[in-house]
Structure formats: C-alpha cells, structure tokens
Design a protein around this motif. Sequence first.
Motif, PDB file in Angstrom:
ATOM      1  N   LYS A  34       0.634  -1.237  -0.004  1.00  0.00           N
ATOM      2  CA  LYS A  34      -0.002   0.205  -0.042  1.00  0.00           C
ATOM      3  C   LYS A  34       0.852   1.337   0.036  1.00  0.00           C
ATOM      4  O   LYS A  34       0.297   2.450   0.432  1.00  0.00           O
ATOM      5  CB  LYS A  34      -0.741   0.014   1.265  1.00  0.00           C
ATOM      6  CG  LYS A  34      -1.894  -1.207   1.332  1.00  0.00           C
ATOM      7  CD  LYS A  34      -2.797  -1.152   0.091  1.00  0.00           C
ATOM      8  CE  LYS A  34      -3.932  -2.437   0.321  1.00  0.00           C
ATOM      9  NZ  LYS A  34      -4.995  -2.369  -0.471  1.00  0.00           N
ATOM     10  N   LEU A  35       2.023   1.119  -0.460  1.00  0.00           N
ATOM     11  CA  LEU A  35       2.856   2.325  -0.529  1.00  0.00           C
ATOM     12  C   LEU A  35       2.678   3.375  -1.170  1.00  0.00           C
ATOM     13  O   LEU A  35       2.644   4.519  -0.655  1.00  0.00           O
ATOM     14  CB  LEU A  35       4.417   1.929  -0.946  1.00  0.00           C
ATOM     15  CG  LEU A  35       5.304   1.196   0.073  1.00  0.00           C
ATOM     16  CD1 LEU A  35       6.757   1.007  -0.600  1.00  0.00           C
ATOM     17  CD2 LEU A  35       5.385   1.872   1.548  1.00  0.00           C
ATOM     18  N   ASP A  36       1.846   3.192  -2.446  1.00  0.00           N
ATOM     19  CA  ASP A  36       1.136   4.423  -3.077  1.00  0.00           C
ATOM     20  C   ASP A  36       0.225   5.331  -2.354  1.00  0.00           C
ATOM     21  O   ASP A  36       0.326   6.602  -2.217  1.00  0.00           O
ATOM     22  CB  ASP A  36       0.950   4.011  -4.511  1.00  0.00           C
ATOM     23  CG  ASP A  36       1.828   3.312  -5.445  1.00  0.00           C
ATOM     24  OD1 ASP A  36       2.970   3.878  -5.183  1.00  0.00           O
ATOM     25  OD2 ASP A  36       1.302   2.844  -6.357  1.00  0.00           O
ATOM     26  N   ALA A  37      -0.583   4.454  -1.624  1.00  0.00           N
ATOM     27  CA  ALA A  37      -1.699   5.021  -0.916  1.00  0.00           C
ATOM     28  C   ALA A  37      -1.048   5.705   0.392  1.00  0.00           C
ATOM     29  O   ALA A  37      -1.467   6.801   0.690  1.00  0.00           O
ATOM     30  CB  ALA A  37      -2.829   4.113  -0.287  1.00  0.00           C
ATOM     31  N   LEU A  38      -0.083   5.178   1.009  1.00  0.00           N
ATOM     32  CA  LEU A  38       0.607   5.605   2.175  1.00  0.00           C
ATOM     33  C   LEU A  38       1.503   6.898   1.907  1.00  0.00           C
ATOM     34  O   LEU A  38       1.407   7.909   2.447  1.00  0.00           O
ATOM     35  CB  LEU A  38       1.394   4.669   2.567  1.00  0.00           C
ATOM     36  CG  LEU A  38       2.329   4.952   3.968  1.00  0.00           C
ATOM     37  CD1 LEU A  38       1.254   5.277   5.239  1.00  0.00           C
ATOM     38  CD2 LEU A  38       3.324   4.170   4.250  1.00  0.00           C
ATOM     39  N   GLU A  39       1.842   7.026   0.496  1.00  0.00           N
ATOM     40  CA  GLU A  39       2.868   8.132   0.341  1.00  0.00           C
ATOM     41  C   GLU A  39       1.785   9.218  -0.059  1.00  0.00           C
ATOM     42  O   GLU A  39       2.029  10.502   0.225  1.00  0.00           O
ATOM     43  CB  GLU A  39       3.659   7.899  -1.050  1.00  0.00           C
ATOM     44  CG  GLU A  39       4.720   6.947  -0.811  1.00  0.00           C
ATOM     45  CD  GLU A  39       5.770   6.597  -1.766  1.00  0.00           C
ATOM     46  OE1 GLU A  39       5.152   6.797  -2.928  1.00  0.00           O
ATOM     47  OE2 GLU A  39       6.894   6.273  -1.729  1.00  0.00           O
ATOM     48  N   ALA A  40       0.609   8.927  -0.675  1.00  0.00           N
ATOM     49  CA  ALA A  40      -0.327   9.839  -0.955  1.00  0.00           C
ATOM     50  C   ALA A  40      -0.801  10.972   0.310  1.00  0.00           C
ATOM     51  O   ALA A  40      -1.205  11.986   0.453  1.00  0.00           O
ATOM     52  CB  ALA A  40      -1.379   9.478  -1.691  1.00  0.00           C
ATOM     53  N   ALA A  41      -1.140   9.900   1.314  1.00  0.00           N
ATOM     54  CA  ALA A  41      -1.464  10.317   2.440  1.00  0.00           C
ATOM     55  C   ALA A  41      -0.424  11.251   3.235  1.00  0.00           C
ATOM     56  O   ALA A  41      -0.729  12.243   4.150  1.00  0.00           O
ATOM     57  CB  ALA A  41      -1.897   9.338   3.670  1.00  0.00           C
ATOM     58  N   ILE A  42       0.666  10.785   3.126  1.00  0.00           N
ATOM     59  CA  ILE A  42       1.899  11.691   3.635  1.00  0.00           C
ATOM     60  C   ILE A  42       2.015  13.109   3.153  1.00  0.00           C
ATOM     61  O   ILE A  42       2.093  13.973   3.693  1.00  0.00           O
ATOM     62  CB  ILE A  42       3.276  11.231   3.421  1.00  0.00           C
ATOM     63  CG1 ILE A  42       3.396   9.806   4.494  1.00  0.00           C
ATOM     64  CG2 ILE A  42       4.301  11.930   3.817  1.00  0.00           C
ATOM     65  CD1 ILE A  42       4.468   8.727   4.122  1.00  0.00           C
ATOM     66  N   VAL A  43       2.023  13.031   1.912  1.00  0.00           N
ATOM     67  CA  VAL A  43       1.915  14.345   1.015  1.00  0.00           C
ATOM     68  C   VAL A  43       0.574  15.364   1.437  1.00  0.00           C
ATOM     69  O   VAL A  43       1.038  16.472   1.658  1.00  0.00           O
ATOM     70  CB  VAL A  43       1.862  14.019  -0.395  1.00  0.00           C
ATOM     71  CG1 VAL A  43       1.759  15.416  -1.248  1.00  0.00           C
ATOM     72  CG2 VAL A  43       3.058  13.360  -0.834  1.00  0.00           C
ATOM     73  N   LYS A  44      -0.457  14.711   1.431  1.00  0.00           N
ATOM     74  CA  LYS A  44      -1.822  15.343   1.618  1.00  0.00           C
ATOM     75  C   LYS A  44      -2.200  15.687   3.127  1.00  0.00           C
ATOM     76  O   LYS A  44      -2.891  16.339   3.752  1.00  0.00           O
ATOM     77  CB  LYS A  44      -2.957  14.553   1.249  1.00  0.00           C
ATOM     78  CG  LYS A  44      -2.907  14.541  -0.478  1.00  0.00           C
ATOM     79  CD  LYS A  44      -4.021  13.726  -0.857  1.00  0.00           C
ATOM     80  CE  LYS A  44      -4.038  13.555  -2.354  1.00  0.00           C
ATOM     81  NZ  LYS A  44      -5.169  12.742  -2.831  1.00  0.00           N
ATOM     82  N   GLY A  45      -1.439  15.137   3.904  1.00  0.00           N
ATOM     83  CA  GLY A  45      -1.519  15.331   5.478  1.00  0.00           C
ATOM     84  C   GLY A  45      -2.646  14.666   5.995  1.00  0.00           C
ATOM     85  O   GLY A  45      -3.205  15.265   6.852  1.00  0.00           O
ATOM     86  N   GLN A  46      -2.769  13.557   5.386  1.00  0.00           N
ATOM     87  CA  GLN A  46      -4.082  12.871   5.829  1.00  0.00           C
ATOM     88  C   GLN A  46      -3.809  11.800   7.068  1.00  0.00           C
ATOM     89  O   GLN A  46      -2.748  11.022   7.105  1.00  0.00           O
ATOM     90  CB  GLN A  46      -4.595  12.128   4.678  1.00  0.00           C
ATOM     91  CG  GLN A  46      -5.347  13.042   3.726  1.00  0.00           C
ATOM     92  CD  GLN A  46      -5.737  12.455   2.512  1.00  0.00           C
ATOM     93  OE1 GLN A  46      -5.427  11.170   2.245  1.00  0.00           O
ATOM     94  NE2 GLN A  46      -6.656  12.994   1.731  1.00  0.00           N
ATOM     95  N   ALA A  47      -4.756  11.524   7.877  1.00  0.00           N
ATOM     96  CA  ALA A  47      -4.664  10.571   9.166  1.00  0.00           C
ATOM     97  C   ALA A  47      -5.227   9.328   8.372  1.00  0.00           C
ATOM     98  O   ALA A  47      -6.099   9.253   7.578  1.00  0.00           O
ATOM     99  CB  ALA A  47      -5.714  10.904  10.218  1.00  0.00           C
TER     100      ALA A  47
END
Length: 259
Positions: A178-191
């Motif tokens: 799930k690295l793609d989704a995890l990286e997207a959450a990091i960039v967007k500041g999402q919990a």
Amino acid sequence: MKHSYAGLPAFERLLLLIATFLRYPGVGYIDSMQSDSEKSHHKLQLVQLYLQKVASELNIELPLYSRHTIQSDLKTLRRYGLLDRRPYRWGYYVGTAAMNWEELQVALNALHSQARYQEDPQINQIYKKLTQRLRGLNLKDEMFYPVRTQLDRVIVYTDPQEMMAKGKYQSRGTLFEKLDALEAAIVKGQAVELYRWRNPYNPGKIGYEQVYPLQLIYADIAWYLLQEDYKDGHLVVSRIARFSERFKGAMLSSSILNI
C-alpha cells in the motif's frame, strides 16, 4: 495561410533552440539580485549564446535573429507543450529533461542502490523502466555501472511480486503493498488506519492504529515509518514490515502537525 516556420531558416532555428535546451538543460539561469526585467534580458542573452554554440557544434549556419524572435520561438514551444506555461526562473529545459548526461548517471547510481539494496519496490520499477529506455540508445555500459553505491541491505522482502516469484508470499501481506496510498496520505497530511500485526517490544499492542504518517525512512537494515499518533500526538518510528496490508486511508483532510 503560410506557416511562420515554413521557411527552412526559421524551422532550423526552432530545432536548434530545442536542441540547445536538450544539450544544456537549465540554460538561461541567472543567479543574481537583478530585477525581473534585467533577468529576462540576460536570460535570453545566455540562451542566444548557447544557441550559437549548438549551431556551431552541429555545423549548421544559424540565420539572423533578434531577441524578439527568440521570445516568439519560446511562445511556439509553449504552444506545442515542449515548454510549460510557467516562468523558467532556473533555466530552460524541455519537458522533464532537466538533467544532462553526467547528472543523469549520478541519479542512476542513486536509484540503483535504492532499488537493489534498499529494495524500494517503486524505485525498482522506475529504475528498470529507465534503464530499458536508455539501453535503446545504445549507450556504453559505463552509463549503468554503479560507480557510487550503498551496501546497506534490507533484511525483509519489500516487493510483493518478488515474494510471489520466490514462493515467499504468505496469506498476510505487508504495508509495502500500500505504499502508493501511504505516500499520498503523507503528502496530503491525511490521517490513516494501519494494522500492526507484530510488536516484539509490546506484544499486547496489536491491531489498528490511527496515525498521521509523516515520512518513510531507510536506516541500516529496514524501512521505517515516522508517524504521529492521532489521539495524543506522540511521534513513533515503526518498521513498515510489522504492519499488514490492511490499510484504511483518508480519515481527515489535514494533519495537526505543520511540517
């Protein structure tokens, strides 16, 4: 209606300008405290200088032109998408061709280390695609030789496809899937919610954790995740392989941390 580049001299000038940006990416960069108008003027002077240099290297006679002509050529390159419709304050380059050959070789060395030894699955795919495309140019093998490398090797599998190919895949996947989704959450500041399936230092703390993922870190032998606890704001560094593929994303729109 006759096209403005129908004549050979104008057409050759435009092609030479494209060749200049490809051979010398970043040409036109002015590192000074000058005004925007002064920078624009000197930027075009540098472009003209390198344009003449490329014409000489290719043994092509460059037709007469003016500063206004170069500005018109730049507008044409923007119109056809070879340049973006934005200011090039740090010099011109075509598309994503922002590196010369020497810079590209250094970047390939770094990608090779991260793909082979740190086994970053995303970087591994990118490195394979890049080397495949570049080998099509019949470049020398020196281009791909890792002059500089890092020998720190990850101790767990990170690529699900590699695990399947080697018969190492288990019914339980890992967060690497799930690295793609995890990286997207990091960039967007999402919990997000992550499922910790293994915790050798606190065996009783297994299950879902609500966190703000902040950064992926490689250290010594493994990949880690720097995360902020959703409830109390504590910062924790956890090994990625100890989380499963059971990933729930986008709990909130932004993090409480300003980073």
